[in-house]
Design a protein around this motif. Sequence first.
Motif, PDB file in Angstrom:
ATOM      1  N   LEU A   1       0.843  -1.188   0.000  1.00 25.87           N
ATOM      2  CA  LEU A   1       0.000   0.000   0.000  1.00 25.87           C
ATOM      3  C   LEU A   1       0.882   1.243   0.000  1.00 25.87           C
ATOM      4  O   LEU A   1       1.843   1.318   0.768  1.00 25.87           O
ATOM      5  N   MET A   2       0.549   2.226  -0.853  1.00 30.95           N
ATOM      6  CA  MET A   2       1.287   3.491  -0.926  1.00 30.95           C
ATOM      7  C   MET A   2       0.335   4.646  -0.636  1.00 30.95           C
ATOM      8  O   MET A   2      -0.811   4.642  -1.068  1.00 30.95           O
TER       9      MET A   2
ATOM     10  N   GLY B   1       4.106   0.986   2.480  1.00 25.29           N
ATOM     11  CA  GLY B   1       5.291   1.698   2.018  1.00 25.29           C
ATOM     12  C   GLY B   1       5.248   3.172   2.363  1.00 25.29           C
ATOM     13  O   GLY B   1       4.178   3.788   2.374  1.00 25.29           O
ATOM     14  N   ASN B   2       6.404   3.742   2.646  1.00 21.78           N
ATOM     15  CA  ASN B   2       6.540   5.175   2.901  1.00 21.78           C
ATOM     16  C   ASN B   2       7.620   5.732   1.992  1.00 21.78           C
ATOM     17  O   ASN B   2       8.604   5.052   1.695  1.00 21.78           O
ATOM     18  N   ASN B   3       7.432   6.971   1.565  1.00 19.40           N
ATOM     19  CA  ASN B   3       8.402   7.592   0.666  1.00 19.40           C
ATOM     20  C   ASN B   3       9.559   8.218   1.431  1.00 19.40           C
ATOM     21  O   ASN B   3       9.545   8.290   2.659  1.00 19.40           O
ATOM     22  N   ARG B   4      10.548   8.651   0.693  1.00 18.31           N
ATOM     23  CA  ARG B   4      11.756   9.235   1.263  1.00 18.31           C
ATOM     24  C   ARG B   4      11.443  10.375   2.223  1.00 18.31           C
ATOM     25  O   ARG B   4      10.493  11.117   2.045  1.00 18.31           O
ATOM     26  N   CYS B   5      12.255  10.460   3.245  1.00 20.83           N
ATOM     27  CA  CYS B   5      12.211  11.466   4.312  1.00 20.83           C
ATOM     28  C   CYS B   5      11.101  11.182   5.316  1.00 20.83           C
ATOM     29  O   CYS B   5      11.383  10.887   6.470  1.00 20.83           O
TER      30      CYS B   5
ATOM     31  N   ASP C   1      11.902   5.111  -5.169  1.00 18.33           N
ATOM     32  CA  ASP C   1      11.273   4.658  -3.923  1.00 18.33           C
ATOM     33  C   ASP C   1      10.375   3.445  -4.131  1.00 18.33           C
ATOM     34  O   ASP C   1      10.476   2.447  -3.412  1.00 18.33           O
ATOM     35  N   LEU C   2       9.478   3.543  -5.106  1.00 16.36           N
ATOM     36  CA  LEU C   2       8.514   2.462  -5.308  1.00 16.36           C
ATOM     37  C   LEU C   2       9.183   1.139  -5.681  1.00 16.36           C
ATOM     38  O   LEU C   2       8.865   0.101  -5.087  1.00 16.36           O
ATOM     39  N   PRO C   3      10.134   1.095  -6.631  1.00 18.10           N
ATOM     40  CA  PRO C   3      10.807  -0.181  -6.914  1.00 18.10           C
ATOM     41  C   PRO C   3      11.571  -0.732  -5.714  1.00 18.10           C
ATOM     42  O   PRO C   3      11.615  -1.951  -5.509  1.00 18.10           O
TER      43      PRO C   3
ATOM     44  N   THR D   1       0.082   8.608  -8.414  1.00 20.63           N
ATOM     45  CA  THR D   1       0.906   9.419  -9.320  1.00 20.63           C
ATOM     46  C   THR D   1       2.285   8.812  -9.488  1.00 20.63           C
ATOM     47  O   THR D   1       2.773   8.656 -10.615  1.00 20.63           O
ATOM     48  N   GLN D   2       2.948   8.476  -8.384  1.00 19.79           N
ATOM     49  CA  GLN D   2       4.297   7.937  -8.508  1.00 19.79           C
ATOM     50  C   GLN D   2       4.284   6.588  -9.198  1.00 19.79           C
ATOM     51  O   GLN D   2       5.235   6.237  -9.901  1.00 19.79           O
ATOM     52  N   THR D   3       3.204   5.833  -9.059  1.00 14.37           N
ATOM     53  CA  THR D   3       3.093   4.559  -9.771  1.00 14.37           C
ATOM     54  C   THR D   3       2.892   4.787 -11.260  1.00 14.37           C
ATOM     55  O   THR D   3       3.532   4.133 -12.099  1.00 14.37           O
ATOM     56  N   LEU D   4       1.994   5.707 -11.613  1.00 11.33           N
ATOM     57  CA  LEU D   4       1.757   6.014 -13.020  1.00 11.33           C
ATOM     58  C   LEU D   4       3.018   6.548 -13.684  1.00 11.33           C
ATOM     59  O   LEU D   4       3.302   6.243 -14.849  1.00 11.33           O
ATOM     60  N   VAL D   5       3.799   7.329 -12.954  1.00  7.95           N
ATOM     61  CA  VAL D   5       5.063   7.839 -13.485  1.00  7.95           C
ATOM     62  C   VAL D   5       6.076   6.707 -13.644  1.00  7.95           C
ATOM     63  O   VAL D   5       6.743   6.589 -14.672  1.00  7.95           O
ATOM     64  N   ALA D   6       6.176   5.864 -12.623  1.00 13.12           N
ATOM     65  CA  ALA D   6       7.165   4.783 -12.664  1.00 13.12           C
ATOM     66  C   ALA D   6       6.899   3.802 -13.794  1.00 13.12           C
ATOM     67  O   ALA D   6       7.826   3.333 -14.460  1.00 13.12           O
ATOM     68  N   LEU D   7       5.632   3.476 -14.039  1.00 13.68           N
ATOM     69  CA  LEU D   7       5.287   2.462 -15.036  1.00 13.68           C
ATOM     70  C   LEU D   7       5.366   2.973 -16.470  1.00 13.68           C
ATOM     71  O   LEU D   7       5.290   2.174 -17.408  1.00 13.68           O
ATOM     72  N   ALA D   8       5.500   4.282 -16.652  1.00 17.12           N
ATOM     73  CA  ALA D   8       5.550   4.841 -18.002  1.00 17.12           C
ATOM     74  C   ALA D   8       6.704   4.237 -18.790  1.00 17.12           C
ATOM     75  O   ALA D   8       7.756   3.900 -18.246  1.00 17.12           O
TER      76      ALA D   8
END
Length: 739
Positions: free
Chosen positions: A343-344, A376-380, A408-410, A435-442
């Motif tokens: 979960l993000m 999952g948690n993002n940086r910082c 972060d996500l991978p 958003t970060q998933t949609l960006v990563a999978l592009a």
Amino acid sequence: MTLQETVLQERKESAAYSPSKLEVNVSWDKAAANFAGQAEKLSHQHPTEGDGDGIAVEARFITPQDHVLVTSDGNRLPPVPLEEAHKLNLLREELEAEGHAAREKRGESVITDRVASIAAEKSKNGRRRSSDGSLRRAMPPTHTNPLFPPLPLYGPPSLLRNIQCRVFRVSSFFLSLAFLGVIVLGALFTGVVPSLRRLWQRLTRRNPDVDRPFYAEEVKQEKRRKEKEREWTRRHAPSHSRESEEGGSTHIDGFVPTEGGADPLVCDPAYYARRVGLDMEIFKVQTEDGFIIDLWHVYDPKEYQPVPPEELAHGGPETFRPPKQKPTVNNGNKQKPKFPVLLMHGLLQSSGAYCVNDDDSLAFYLAKSGFDVWLGNNRCGFDPQHTLLDYGDPRMWCWNIRQMGVFDLPALASRVLHQTGFSKLGLVAHSQGTTQTLVALAKEQRPDLGARLTVFCALAPAAYAGPLIGKMYFKFMRVITPALFRLMFGIHAFIPFMMTMHALLPPRVYGWLGYKVFSFLFNWSDRRWDRGLRDRMFQFAPVYVSSESMRWWLGRECFAHHKCILATKEERRAEEQEDREMDLDQTRPSLTAADRDHAVEKSEYVADADTHSRRNLRGSTAWYNHQAPPFALWVCGDDDLVDGDKLLRRFERGREPHVQVVHSKVIPEYEHLDVIWAMDAPDQVFREVREVLWKTCDVRDVCRVPKGCEEVEPWVRPEDGGELEGDGLQSSSSDELAS
């Protein structure tokens, strides 16, 4: 002494250095000096400070436009502008070529051990090359995506840089505090009239909450919490006997709480897990650019033994390492393993947002259903950590949504797969997490991540901006220049005074104020939430985020300007124009059979060809390729923050021919946070998420069947015999899952 001077001095002192060999050495000296100068510019510290282990020796490209700097001691530094990374690798390649030529001419080494450790030897973790081994040819073009402008370059600490940081800290402290003060005053001022209205209703003996959609259920839940609190107090009283404690230890769902009583409102997700009979362990994960982030594992203490403390530490920056075990339950019982789900969370939140509604929290709902839940948690987050950088270094905060998606996500998904032994997991994300998933999978970023996901469940997907982006306070942040933005909000954490308030204010005061401020900013309400838990909901927000990240969301160059995460303003407008034309075509009266036959005879009826042409054109601008996992979307119909309908329309109209939407649902009355916090979210959203996760699971025969999914049939991929409808959209219902 600078690194260039060190290189030249050691060369002169070398036994191999003599006037007769000067001509051979001069080109190598020049190459070494050039490389040393660039390495010094990008290093952790100046070579004259410390032991010289933090010297940048290579830019390792993770994607064509995303890289990390590898230091001489094998650590990582965050990305720098593309041209700087490109230059470092070109100079390194040139140095190696010159050194090789010099050795061939003399038959001996011309590089001392000291210089070799700094410049010429491979880093401890090896390097990424193109198929022909050339670093020069492996480098990408030196330009950046207009949606992700280059980040600023901050070199190693120096007097000038320290002064610069101090200036930005002082200016941003006062200016951002003034901005925050205006927001707080605005939130309080706009709340005056509703407060007076509520007061008048109470004075006239009317219930101001009677029109809340779940008011009756809220009253019942409050009574249940009070009863549980009294029962906990009674059971743990000194006079309470051991026999009565054992007799009262059962729980209706078999999960026995190990915490209870009055809720002190703590920022600890493990505490809330124990209140519902679960528990939590915290893993550390290192990203490929050196950040240390938290990964929370929710587990059932009856059947899972927490791993030893040494196994909780991060395992280095390499992603998708071989799993440490096959999928098993680590206490040796005979039950099948649970399928892992990651979960993000959303913007300014942590994954504690999934743990605030007791049993109706998404994390605990999925865990009790029979999934292996990881948060999952993002940086910082709450505790900024990096392998080399400290809080005061501006490079610690030089990142935005692209780095969160690409790094972060991978890293989080990799750690989950490594710990559980599975080859794939299910991903559930909310708001910025989508958003970060949609960006990563592009296809330009990390499309191979899609091969690690069985499904991507997007809650309130944030791909297109909603009308809220036009609000006065957001518009102000969009019109100011990047330099003025940094002067006002700094080059470190974004308004860190919010974290100070979190630590100083009483939890209930902070929860009340947090709701008022965020409600004012993002135009949502608590109508569908359990108001008795509202103060708890805001204990996990905000967290530390970078000013550069907020500039990406709100600044003049990025999301606020283009109003889309993966399409420029021009591309978005062309897409909207095409949608208007298609809608207009659909409203025109259809041709009769006789008219159509007549048109065909005259070669005037070309609708099929036109449709095919449009479909091919839309496919050419797709964001995703064949590696994309199946998507499932839950869109909030009353969401002013993002426009999920546009994303659905993108899939429905064939602009993403490789994306298979296995489920989609629009909930008209839902606001942005209702999808995870509404009292009816377990029925409207969580149940369907659970079924989608199970129907797309690729190892159903290995895993235990989640509760409530006994009748859910597996999803058949189109290549395996499933059928697609329309322009690549998997048949699904807006209101219920298709089994």
